[in-house]
Design an enzyme around this catalytic site. Structure first.
Site, PDB file in Angstrom:
ATOM      1  N   ASP A 184      -3.187 -17.687   4.253  1.00 16.67           N
ATOM      2  CA  ASP A 184      -4.268 -18.431   3.587  1.00 16.67           C
ATOM      3  C   ASP A 184      -4.937 -19.414   4.541  1.00 16.67           C
ATOM      4  O   ASP A 184      -6.165 -19.448   4.666  1.00 16.67           O
ATOM      5  CB  ASP A 184      -3.769 -19.125   2.303  1.00 16.67           C
ATOM      6  CG  ASP A 184      -2.404 -19.770   2.434  1.00 16.67           C
ATOM      7  OD1 ASP A 184      -1.772 -19.653   3.511  1.00 16.67           O
ATOM      8  OD2 ASP A 184      -1.952 -20.406   1.462  1.00 16.67           O
ATOM      9  N   ASP A 195      -5.848  -5.482   5.826  1.00 18.55           N
ATOM     10  CA  ASP A 195      -7.021  -4.885   5.179  1.00 18.55           C
ATOM     11  C   ASP A 195      -8.024  -5.979   4.838  1.00 18.55           C
ATOM     12  O   ASP A 195      -9.215  -5.892   5.149  1.00 18.55           O
ATOM     13  CB  ASP A 195      -6.557  -4.152   3.909  1.00 18.55           C
ATOM     14  CG  ASP A 195      -7.661  -3.336   3.271  1.00 18.55           C
ATOM     15  OD1 ASP A 195      -8.703  -3.128   3.923  1.00 18.55           O
ATOM     16  OD2 ASP A 195      -7.479  -2.903   2.122  1.00 18.55           O
ATOM     17  N   LYS A 255       3.043 -14.753   4.932  1.00 17.58           N
ATOM     18  CA  LYS A 255       3.196 -15.766   3.892  1.00 17.58           C
ATOM     19  C   LYS A 255       4.687 -15.927   3.634  1.00 17.58           C
ATOM     20  O   LYS A 255       5.179 -15.733   2.517  1.00 17.58           O
ATOM     21  CB  LYS A 255       2.423 -15.310   2.633  1.00 17.58           C
ATOM     22  CG  LYS A 255       2.291 -16.350   1.549  1.00 17.58           C
ATOM     23  CD  LYS A 255       1.307 -17.465   1.842  1.00 17.58           C
ATOM     24  CE  LYS A 255       1.289 -18.465   0.689  1.00 17.58           C
ATOM     25  NZ  LYS A 255       0.458 -19.652   0.970  1.00 17.58           N
ATOM     26  N   ASP A 290     -11.914  -7.148   6.928  1.00 21.41           N
ATOM     27  CA  ASP A 290     -13.264  -7.259   6.360  1.00 21.41           C
ATOM     28  C   ASP A 290     -13.813  -8.662   6.595  1.00 21.41           C
ATOM     29  O   ASP A 290     -14.997  -8.843   6.895  1.00 21.41           O
ATOM     30  CB  ASP A 290     -13.257  -6.968   4.846  1.00 21.41           C
ATOM     31  CG  ASP A 290     -13.366  -5.470   4.539  1.00 21.41           C
ATOM     32  OD1 ASP A 290     -12.842  -4.668   5.335  1.00 21.41           O
ATOM     33  OD2 ASP A 290     -13.965  -5.110   3.512  1.00 21.41           O
ATOM     34  N   TYR A 309       0.805  -1.221   0.000  1.00 22.27           N
ATOM     35  CA  TYR A 309       0.000   0.000   0.000  1.00 22.27           C
ATOM     36  C   TYR A 309       0.839   1.272   0.000  1.00 22.27           C
ATOM     37  O   TYR A 309       0.305   2.374   0.048  1.00 22.27           O
ATOM     38  CB  TYR A 309      -0.977  -0.001   1.180  1.00 22.27           C
ATOM     39  CG  TYR A 309      -2.143  -0.958   0.991  1.00 22.27           C
ATOM     40  CD1 TYR A 309      -2.121  -1.940   0.007  1.00 22.27           C
ATOM     41  CD2 TYR A 309      -3.276  -0.877   1.794  1.00 22.27           C
ATOM     42  CE1 TYR A 309      -3.168  -2.820  -0.158  1.00 22.27           C
ATOM     43  CE2 TYR A 309      -4.339  -1.757   1.631  1.00 22.27           C
ATOM     44  CZ  TYR A 309      -4.281  -2.723   0.660  1.00 22.27           C
ATOM     45  OH  TYR A 309      -5.341  -3.591   0.507  1.00 22.27           O
TER      46      TYR A 309
HETATM   47 MG    MG Z   1     -10.552  -2.185   3.499  1.00 21.79          MG
END
Ligand code: MG
Ligand code: NAI
Length: 326
Positions: free
Chosen positions: A199, A223, A166, A227, A119
């Protein structure tokens, strides 16, 4: 007096911010609100999604209360997090009585690194049809976010911290994060620690969320996983967050501008109201925050909610029900 920059932003950001103000005003706290613009509409109006005056105001304030941006989110909220150096994004996911969800008794806090990773926006078009993105992970960045997660666990009396990465594939970047996590975990022998590949962790989260308490992870994984965690407890309408740095703090719900429901007055204000509670706690108003939280819990358990939680109230009606109980 605390100086708070209020940025409603776009879409339901404005709707849930107005609703939250009804609740905050009930508390009569020494807050001075400075309303500023940012987002898609600001871009159209001023040619800049995060106008200079808005950023300057944020840099002068004790906290930023942010609603949501639309397509300009990267240029607004992601930029603000970087500019204000809020390195820790705290995203709790907690079950509420009366909310239909996959599980009861989920109580997870995600601590997401907020200033590094993919990001950073270091993306390039190398040649026609070939693009690349650079993932930046530093020891300093890992150390401060992992420490933050363990300190949060200690302060909140939580039992366990789990790192998600990961490192089997991204050997350098995730490898560094994992190694730093394991080093720092040794300083907190009273707190259980483990790490999973991201994962597998997604499967564990969906099938057995009880195995998580505090999660610490890098920016993009955080992020996505936040969610997912919101989905476990009733959706984005209930998911608050805080961005904390050494000097600044930004409080914002996890959700975006929700164009699918914007303008209908049916957005759930709970995420934004719980976000305001995180701000209250940040300023030390613990009793006030608890009052708001229990009013919200009561309203939800009575089914007086917006449609996303199965009720039939509008955004403002739900907020007024909460304010009434404070
Ligand atoms: Mg988000
Ligand atoms: P979104 O979070 O806006 O919406 C996802 C889904 O959740 C939608 O179905 C929406 O109706 C529902 N939802 C979200 N908040 C809700 C609430 N308070 N009450 C009831 N339902 C709610 O994410 P989406 O659809 O991926 O993105 C929409 C826009 O928001 C995009 O332009 C995106 O760039 C932006 N965005 C901005 C963020 C920010 O400002 N922090 C974060 C995420 C997305």
């Amino acid at each position: 007096m605390h100086r708070i920059t209020v940025i409603p932003g776009d879409g339901i950001g404005k709707e849930v911010m107005d609703a939250t103000m009804i609740v905050l005003e009930k508390l009569n706290l020494p807050f001075e609100y400075i309303w500023m613009e940012a987002g898609d509409e600001a871009l159209k109006k001023y040619g800049k999604a995060l106008p200079d005056e808005t950023l300057e105001e944020c840099l002068k304030s004790d906290a930023v209360l942010f609603g949501a941006a639309g397509e300009t989110a990267a240029d607004v909220i992601v930029k603000l997090r970087f500019e204000l150096k809020t390195f820790a994004n705290i995203r709790p996911a907690k079950s509420y009585k009366g909310v239909k969800s996959l599980y009861e008794n989920v109580d997870i806090v995600i601590v997401r690194e907020n200033t590094e990773c993919l990001y950073k926006g270091l993306e390039f078009e190398v040649s026609e049809g070939v693009t690349e993105s650079i993932r930046v992970i530093t020891r300093k960045g890992c150390e401060r976010i992992v420490k933050y997660a363990f300190e949060l666990a200690k302060n909140e009396g939580r039992r366990k911290v789990t790192a998600l990465h990961k490192a089997n594939v991204m050997k350098k970047t995730c490898g560094l994060f994992r190694d730093v996590f394991r080093e720092i975990a040794k300083n907190y022998p009273e707190i259980e620690s483990n790490d999973y590949y991201i994962d597998a962790a997604c499967m564990y989260l969906v099938m057995d969320p009880q195995r998580f308490d505090v999660i610490v992870t890098t920016n993009m994984f955080g992020d996505i996983v936040s969610d997912l965690a919101a989905g476990l407890v009733g959706g984005l309408g209930l998911a608050p967050s805080a961005n904390i740095g050494e000097k600044y703090a930004i409080f914002e719900p996890v959700h975006g501008s929700a164009p699918d429901i914007a303008g209908k007055g049916i957005a759930n204000p709970s995420a934004m109201i719980l976000t305001a509670c995180m701000m209250l706690k940040h300023f030390g108003y613990l009793d006030e925050a608890r009052k708001v939280e229990s009013a919200l819990e009561e309203v939800i358990s009575e089914g007086k909610t917006t449609p996303d939680l199965g009720g039939s109230l509008k955004t403002m009606e739900m907020a007024k029900e909460i304010a009434k109980r404070i």
